[in-house]
Design a protein around this motif. Sequence first.
Motif, PDB file in Angstrom:
ATOM      1  N   LEU A  19       0.963  -1.480   0.207  1.00  0.00           N
ATOM      2  CA  LEU A  19       0.359   0.232   0.442  1.00  0.00           C
ATOM      3  C   LEU A  19       0.718   1.371  -0.183  1.00  0.00           C
ATOM      4  CD1 LEU A  19      -2.547  -0.908   2.146  1.00  0.00           C
ATOM      5  CD2 LEU A  19      -2.691  -1.101   0.173  1.00  0.00           C
ATOM      6  N   SER A  20       0.462   1.935  -0.690  1.00  0.00           N
ATOM      7  CA  SER A  20       0.927   3.487  -0.838  1.00  0.00           C
ATOM      8  C   SER A  20       0.718   3.934   0.354  1.00  0.00           C
ATOM      9  CB  SER A  20       0.901   4.329  -1.443  1.00  0.00           C
ATOM     10  OG  SER A  20      -0.224   4.645  -2.004  1.00  0.00           O
ATOM     11  N   GLU A  21       1.817   5.361   0.343  1.00  0.00           N
ATOM     12  CA  GLU A  21       1.141   6.420   1.882  1.00  0.00           C
ATOM     13  C   GLU A  21      -0.371   6.674   2.135  1.00  0.00           C
ATOM     14  OE1 GLU A  21       4.321   8.739   3.411  1.00  0.00           O
ATOM     15  OE2 GLU A  21       5.641   8.294   2.293  1.00  0.00           O
ATOM     16  N   GLU A  22      -0.343   7.361   0.622  1.00  0.00           N
ATOM     17  CA  GLU A  22      -2.161   7.618   0.392  1.00  0.00           C
ATOM     18  C   GLU A  22      -2.931   6.099   0.871  1.00  0.00           C
ATOM     19  OE1 GLU A  22      -5.578   9.942   0.752  1.00  0.00           O
ATOM     20  OE2 GLU A  22      -3.207  10.767   0.182  1.00  0.00           O
ATOM     21  N   GLU A  23      -3.209   5.158   0.138  1.00  0.00           N
ATOM     22  CA  GLU A  23      -4.006   3.999   0.441  1.00  0.00           C
ATOM     23  C   GLU A  23      -3.635   4.080   1.943  1.00  0.00           C
ATOM     24  OE1 GLU A  23      -3.600   1.677  -4.046  1.00  0.00           O
ATOM     25  OE2 GLU A  23      -1.808   1.887  -2.698  1.00  0.00           O
ATOM     26  N   LEU A  24      -2.459   3.672   2.554  1.00  0.00           N
ATOM     27  CA  LEU A  24      -2.351   3.116   4.276  1.00  0.00           C
ATOM     28  C   LEU A  24      -2.961   4.984   5.048  1.00  0.00           C
ATOM     29  CD1 LEU A  24       1.121   2.065   4.521  1.00  0.00           C
ATOM     30  CD2 LEU A  24      -0.802   0.961   4.233  1.00  0.00           C
ATOM     31  N   HIS A  63       7.549   4.511   7.230  1.00  0.00           N
ATOM     32  CA  HIS A  63       7.921   3.244   7.121  1.00  0.00           C
ATOM     33  C   HIS A  63       6.734   1.899   6.452  1.00  0.00           C
ATOM     34  CE1 HIS A  63      11.362   4.896   8.182  1.00  0.00           C
ATOM     35  NE2 HIS A  63      10.416   5.642   9.888  1.00  0.00           N
ATOM     36  N   MET A  64       6.084   1.740   7.167  1.00  0.00           N
ATOM     37  CA  MET A  64       5.266   0.989   6.640  1.00  0.00           C
ATOM     38  C   MET A  64       4.647   1.026   5.283  1.00  0.00           C
ATOM     39  SD  MET A  64       1.523   1.580   9.246  1.00  0.00           S
ATOM     40  CE  MET A  64       2.124   1.225  10.855  1.00  0.00           C
ATOM     41  N   ALA A  65       4.596   2.151   4.198  1.00  0.00           N
ATOM     42  CA  ALA A  65       4.845   2.010   2.766  1.00  0.00           C
ATOM     43  C   ALA A  65       5.930   1.177   2.549  1.00  0.00           C
ATOM     44  CB  ALA A  65       4.932   3.168   2.371  1.00  0.00           C
ATOM     45  N   GLU A  66       6.647   1.210   3.225  1.00  0.00           N
ATOM     46  CA  GLU A  66       8.809   1.242   2.586  1.00  0.00           C
ATOM     47  C   GLU A  66       8.906  -0.307   2.956  1.00  0.00           C
ATOM     48  OE1 GLU A  66      11.175   4.060   3.836  1.00  0.00           O
ATOM     49  OE2 GLU A  66      10.592   4.677   2.385  1.00  0.00           O
ATOM     50  N   HIS A  67       7.775  -1.082   4.538  1.00  0.00           N
ATOM     51  CA  HIS A  67       8.239  -1.900   5.076  1.00  0.00           C
ATOM     52  C   HIS A  67       7.158  -2.486   5.620  1.00  0.00           C
ATOM     53  CE1 HIS A  67      12.712  -1.132   5.463  1.00  0.00           C
ATOM     54  NE2 HIS A  67      11.882   0.182   5.421  1.00  0.00           N
ATOM     55  N   PRO A  68       6.242  -2.717   4.942  1.00  0.00           N
ATOM     56  CA  PRO A  68       4.749  -3.437   4.767  1.00  0.00           C
ATOM     57  C   PRO A  68       4.409  -4.513   5.926  1.00  0.00           C
ATOM     58  CG  PRO A  68       5.175  -4.516   2.531  1.00  0.00           C
ATOM     59  CD  PRO A  68       6.915  -3.426   3.540  1.00  0.00           C
ATOM     60  N   THR A  69       5.868  -5.040   6.346  1.00  0.00           N
ATOM     61  CA  THR A  69       5.490  -6.310   7.513  1.00  0.00           C
ATOM     62  C   THR A  69       5.527  -5.643   8.492  1.00  0.00           C
ATOM     63  OG1 THR A  69       7.886  -6.258   7.397  1.00  0.00           O
ATOM     64  CG2 THR A  69       7.066  -8.226   5.902  1.00  0.00           C
TER      65      THR A  69
END
Length: 95
Positions: A19-24, A63-69
Amino acid sequence: MLKDQAIDYVYREYRRDPLSEEELREVFAALGCSPADLLRRRDKAFRELGLSGDEPDDELLKHMAEHPTLLQRPIGVFEGRAVVGRPVERLLELF
């Protein structure tokens, strides 16, 4: 489980298509919670990035967009609503 209920869905492989930052942002708005609420604190990336969970939302989203885990899952999204599928039966709340 969704197949058993004859519910059509699309599974998104979060590692191949994160997910992209916007989607998140949209997902967290639909969930009504903050990124810190769904941050996987035992994840390897959490330790490697030196995160505490107290970072600003924008930083955690990056960070979540770059590291989806780093993001707890599964998350179901349907018609502007979302739920965390823990337990997985919670996904049925969307339908």
